[in-house]
Design a protein around this motif. Structure first.
Motif, PDB file in Angstrom:
ATOM      1  N   SER A   1       0.736  -1.141  -0.042  1.00 27.25           N
ATOM      2  CA  SER A   1       0.027  -0.092  -0.018  1.00 27.25           C
ATOM      3  C   SER A   1       0.840   1.462  -0.033  1.00 27.25           C
ATOM      4  O   SER A   1       0.281   2.438   0.158  1.00 27.25           O
ATOM      5  CB  SER A   1      -0.992  -0.041   1.304  1.00 27.25           C
ATOM      6  N   CYS A   2       2.047   1.024  -0.112  1.00 25.57           N
ATOM      7  CA  CYS A   2       3.254   2.266  -0.073  1.00 25.57           C
ATOM      8  C   CYS A   2       3.260   2.887  -1.332  1.00 25.57           C
ATOM      9  O   CYS A   2       3.600   2.029  -2.348  1.00 25.57           O
ATOM     10  CB  CYS A   2       4.322   1.703   0.584  1.00 25.57           C
ATOM     11  N   THR A   3       3.231   4.369  -1.522  1.00 20.47           N
ATOM     12  CA  THR A   3       3.543   4.791  -2.693  1.00 20.47           C
ATOM     13  C   THR A   3       4.782   5.346  -2.862  1.00 20.47           C
ATOM     14  O   THR A   3       5.320   5.703  -3.973  1.00 20.47           O
ATOM     15  CB  THR A   3       2.377   6.113  -2.857  1.00 20.47           C
ATOM     16  N   ASN A   4       5.625   5.419  -1.788  1.00 23.13           N
ATOM     17  CA  ASN A   4       7.090   5.932  -1.670  1.00 23.13           C
ATOM     18  C   ASN A   4       7.955   4.745  -1.524  1.00 23.13           C
ATOM     19  O   ASN A   4       7.920   4.153  -0.586  1.00 23.13           O
ATOM     20  CB  ASN A   4       7.198   7.024  -0.873  1.00 23.13           C
ATOM     21  N   PRO A   5       8.618   4.609  -2.525  1.00 24.96           N
ATOM     22  CA  PRO A   5       9.555   3.242  -2.576  1.00 24.96           C
ATOM     23  C   PRO A   5      10.552   3.456  -1.339  1.00 24.96           C
ATOM     24  O   PRO A   5      10.822   2.247  -0.721  1.00 24.96           O
ATOM     25  CB  PRO A   5      10.367   3.317  -3.943  1.00 24.96           C
ATOM     26  N   ASP A   6      10.902   4.502  -1.040  1.00 22.91           N
ATOM     27  CA  ASP A   6      12.010   4.644   0.075  1.00 22.91           C
ATOM     28  C   ASP A   6      11.385   4.554   1.362  1.00 22.91           C
ATOM     29  O   ASP A   6      12.142   4.167   2.430  1.00 22.91           O
ATOM     30  CB  ASP A   6      12.547   6.186  -0.016  1.00 22.91           C
ATOM     31  N   ASP A   7       9.894   4.194   1.392  1.00 22.57           N
ATOM     32  CA  ASP A   7       9.526   4.035   3.052  1.00 22.57           C
ATOM     33  C   ASP A   7       9.001   2.644   2.786  1.00 22.57           C
ATOM     34  O   ASP A   7       8.364   1.949   3.894  1.00 22.57           O
ATOM     35  CB  ASP A   7       8.145   4.758   3.030  1.00 22.57           C
ATOM     36  N   MET A   8       9.638   1.882   1.878  1.00 23.26           N
ATOM     37  CA  MET A   8       9.003   0.346   1.987  1.00 23.26           C
ATOM     38  C   MET A   8      10.214  -0.558   2.827  1.00 23.26           C
ATOM     39  O   MET A   8      11.361  -0.034   2.903  1.00 23.26           O
ATOM     40  CB  MET A   8       9.307  -0.405   0.410  1.00 23.26           C
ATOM     41  N   ASN A   9       9.867  -1.729   3.430  1.00 24.28           N
ATOM     42  CA  ASN A   9      10.534  -2.414   3.937  1.00 24.28           C
ATOM     43  C   ASN A   9      11.406  -3.314   3.369  1.00 24.28           C
ATOM     44  O   ASN A   9      12.597  -3.734   3.753  1.00 24.28           O
ATOM     45  CB  ASN A   9       9.688  -3.394   5.060  1.00 24.28           C
ATOM     46  N   TYR A  10      10.906  -3.965   2.308  1.00 25.35           N
ATOM     47  CA  TYR A  10      11.675  -4.952   1.290  1.00 25.35           C
ATOM     48  C   TYR A  10      12.382  -4.175   0.132  1.00 25.35           C
ATOM     49  O   TYR A  10      11.636  -3.714  -0.811  1.00 25.35           O
ATOM     50  CB  TYR A  10      10.885  -6.177   1.304  1.00 25.35           C
ATOM     51  N   GLU A  11      13.545  -4.563   0.237  1.00 22.02           N
ATOM     52  CA  GLU A  11      14.243  -3.897  -1.063  1.00 22.02           C
ATOM     53  C   GLU A  11      13.955  -4.649  -2.410  1.00 22.02           C
ATOM     54  O   GLU A  11      14.003  -3.909  -3.403  1.00 22.02           O
ATOM     55  CB  GLU A  11      15.639  -3.801  -0.831  1.00 22.02           C
ATOM     56  N   ALA A  12      13.702  -5.847  -2.176  1.00 20.55           N
ATOM     57  CA  ALA A  12      13.192  -6.724  -3.530  1.00 20.55           C
ATOM     58  C   ALA A  12      12.112  -6.345  -4.441  1.00 20.55           C
ATOM     59  O   ALA A  12      11.898  -6.246  -5.396  1.00 20.55           O
ATOM     60  CB  ALA A  12      13.052  -8.245  -3.081  1.00 20.55           C
ATOM     61  N   LEU A  13      11.207  -5.412  -3.443  1.00 24.20           N
ATOM     62  CA  LEU A  13      10.049  -4.738  -3.796  1.00 24.20           C
ATOM     63  C   LEU A  13      10.385  -3.292  -4.246  1.00 24.20           C
ATOM     64  O   LEU A  13      10.092  -2.584  -5.289  1.00 24.20           O
ATOM     65  CB  LEU A  13       8.741  -4.913  -2.819  1.00 24.20           C
ATOM     66  N   ALA A  14      11.069  -2.653  -3.207  1.00 28.30           N
ATOM     67  CA  ALA A  14      11.353  -1.291  -3.480  1.00 28.30           C
ATOM     68  C   ALA A  14      12.141  -0.927  -4.735  1.00 28.30           C
ATOM     69  O   ALA A  14      11.945   0.248  -5.259  1.00 28.30           O
ATOM     70  CB  ALA A  14      12.158  -0.771  -2.183  1.00 28.30           C
ATOM     71  N   LYS A  15      13.139  -1.794  -4.856  1.00 33.80           N
ATOM     72  CA  LYS A  15      13.954  -1.138  -6.011  1.00 33.80           C
ATOM     73  C   LYS A  15      13.492  -1.416  -7.338  1.00 33.80           C
ATOM     74  O   LYS A  15      13.571  -0.419  -8.209  1.00 33.80           O
ATOM     75  CB  LYS A  15      15.091  -2.281  -6.162  1.00 33.80           C
ATOM     76  N   ARG A  16      12.282  -2.194  -7.595  1.00 33.95           N
ATOM     77  CA  ARG A  16      11.577  -2.165  -8.758  1.00 33.95           C
ATOM     78  C   ARG A  16      10.678  -0.875  -8.828  1.00 33.95           C
ATOM     79  O   ARG A  16      10.555  -0.287  -9.856  1.00 33.95           O
ATOM     80  CB  ARG A  16      10.874  -3.333  -8.942  1.00 33.95           C
ATOM     81  N   ALA A  17      10.188  -0.733  -7.788  1.00 33.39           N
ATOM     82  CA  ALA A  17       9.152   0.448  -7.692  1.00 33.39           C
ATOM     83  C   ALA A  17       9.812   1.729  -7.840  1.00 33.39           C
ATOM     84  O   ALA A  17       9.424   2.593  -8.555  1.00 33.39           O
ATOM     85  CB  ALA A  17       8.452   0.342  -6.335  1.00 33.39           C
ATOM     86  N   ARG A  18      11.035   1.722  -7.273  1.00 34.07           N
ATOM     87  CA  ARG A  18      11.976   2.897  -7.375  1.00 34.07           C
ATOM     88  C   ARG A  18      12.292   3.028  -9.090  1.00 34.07           C
ATOM     89  O   ARG A  18      12.441   4.243  -9.346  1.00 34.07           O
ATOM     90  CB  ARG A  18      13.137   2.751  -6.600  1.00 34.07           C
TER      91      ARG A  18
END
Length: 268
Positions: free
Chosen positions: A183-200
């Motif tokens: 539900s996070c719109t900001n990749p930098d606020d995510m817990n899991y880098e495996a998801l954050a790096k693609r969103a970023r």
């Protein structure tokens, strides 16, 4: 500000509210993202031994009658188990009959002519829902079949599994952190880098932003064309208009309308 900079700024604004809980965005972020899919499945299933060997997104599966479903994420692990991950923001889209339909399509897809049914691998249909559709206030709901033997219920271990994941869950555990990331719109606020790096990449990198905007535009165009095709099939069945008139009314080419006349069942 140059025209290019203005377009880039507009693109960033369009992408800003997207989350993994949006099916268009998750299918892009998880395409060939083995690490991300493994993370999601390991947390949801509570297993550490999952090793994904293939990932396909927006994959259509059909049965012999032409009925189909488009799977948001279809993954296969190293043992042959198949996983269908569906994002459902609307409660109505995660009904029991929908789960049964998707599970049956997976089974029909897995079993090849000549295969022994005893060797069919397990399949998992996983609905990640924005709301707690089961209203039990827990993170994961597993649906299994049981045999009633006298006073006992014994698991009917036939292999298909249906799982609902509560997107509202925010416990201080891996599942709660995962649903936060969905539900996070900001990749930098995510817990899991495996998801954050693609969103970023798709939200902040210039090439990724351009690719995501093109994908979104293509999806909109495809959705509009599919809607026009469904309208055309309805008009063909009604028999009240000529094919030329249907093509003009739906803005489809006459060749496409003629194809639909031969195969209307696929879009019924």
């Amino acid at each position: 500000m140059s025209t290019t900079e203005q377009v880039h700024k507009q693109d960033l604004e369009r992408l800003k509210p997207l989350r993994y809980m949006d099916d268009d965005f998750i299918t892009v972020c998880l395409a060939d993202n083995f690490e991300g899919v493994e993370l999601i499945l390991r947390i949801i299933l509570g297993r550490e031994d999952i090793k994904i060997k293939s990932v396909r997104t927006q994959e259509p599966l059909k049965n012999l009658q032409g009925r189909s479903a488009i799977l948001d994420v279809h993954a296969v692990d190293s043992t042959g188990k198949e996983f269908d991950i569906e994002i459902q923001r609307s409660d109505a889209g995660a009904g029991a009959k929908r789960a049964r339909h998707n599970s049956s399509l997976l089974d029909a897809h897995i079993l090849k002519p000549g295969d022994d049914t005893e060797n069919i691998p397990d399949s998992y249909v996983i609905f990640i829902t924005e709301n707690d559709v089961m209203q039990g206030n827990q993170q994961v709901y597993t649906v299994e079949r049981y045999v009633n033997i006298r006073e006992k219920k014994v698991l009917f271990d036939d292999g298909p599994h249906i799982i609902y994941v509560n997107g509202k869950y925010r416990g201080n555990d891996e599942a709660g952190k995962l649903m936060h990331d969905f539900s996070c719109t900001n990749p930098d606020d995510m817990n899991y880098e495996a998801l954050a790096k693609r969103a970023r990449y798709f939200k902040q990198d210039g090439k990724g932003v351009a690719a995501m905007c093109k994908i979104m535009e293509d999806m909109r165009n495809k959705a509009e064309q599919n809607k026009a095709k469904r309208t055309a099939v309805h008009l063909i069945k009604s028999g009240k208009m000529t094919l030329d008139e249907i093509a003009e009314a739906t803005e489809l080419s006459l060749d496409i309308v003629k194809e639909l006349e031969d195969q209307p069942m696929h879009l019924a």
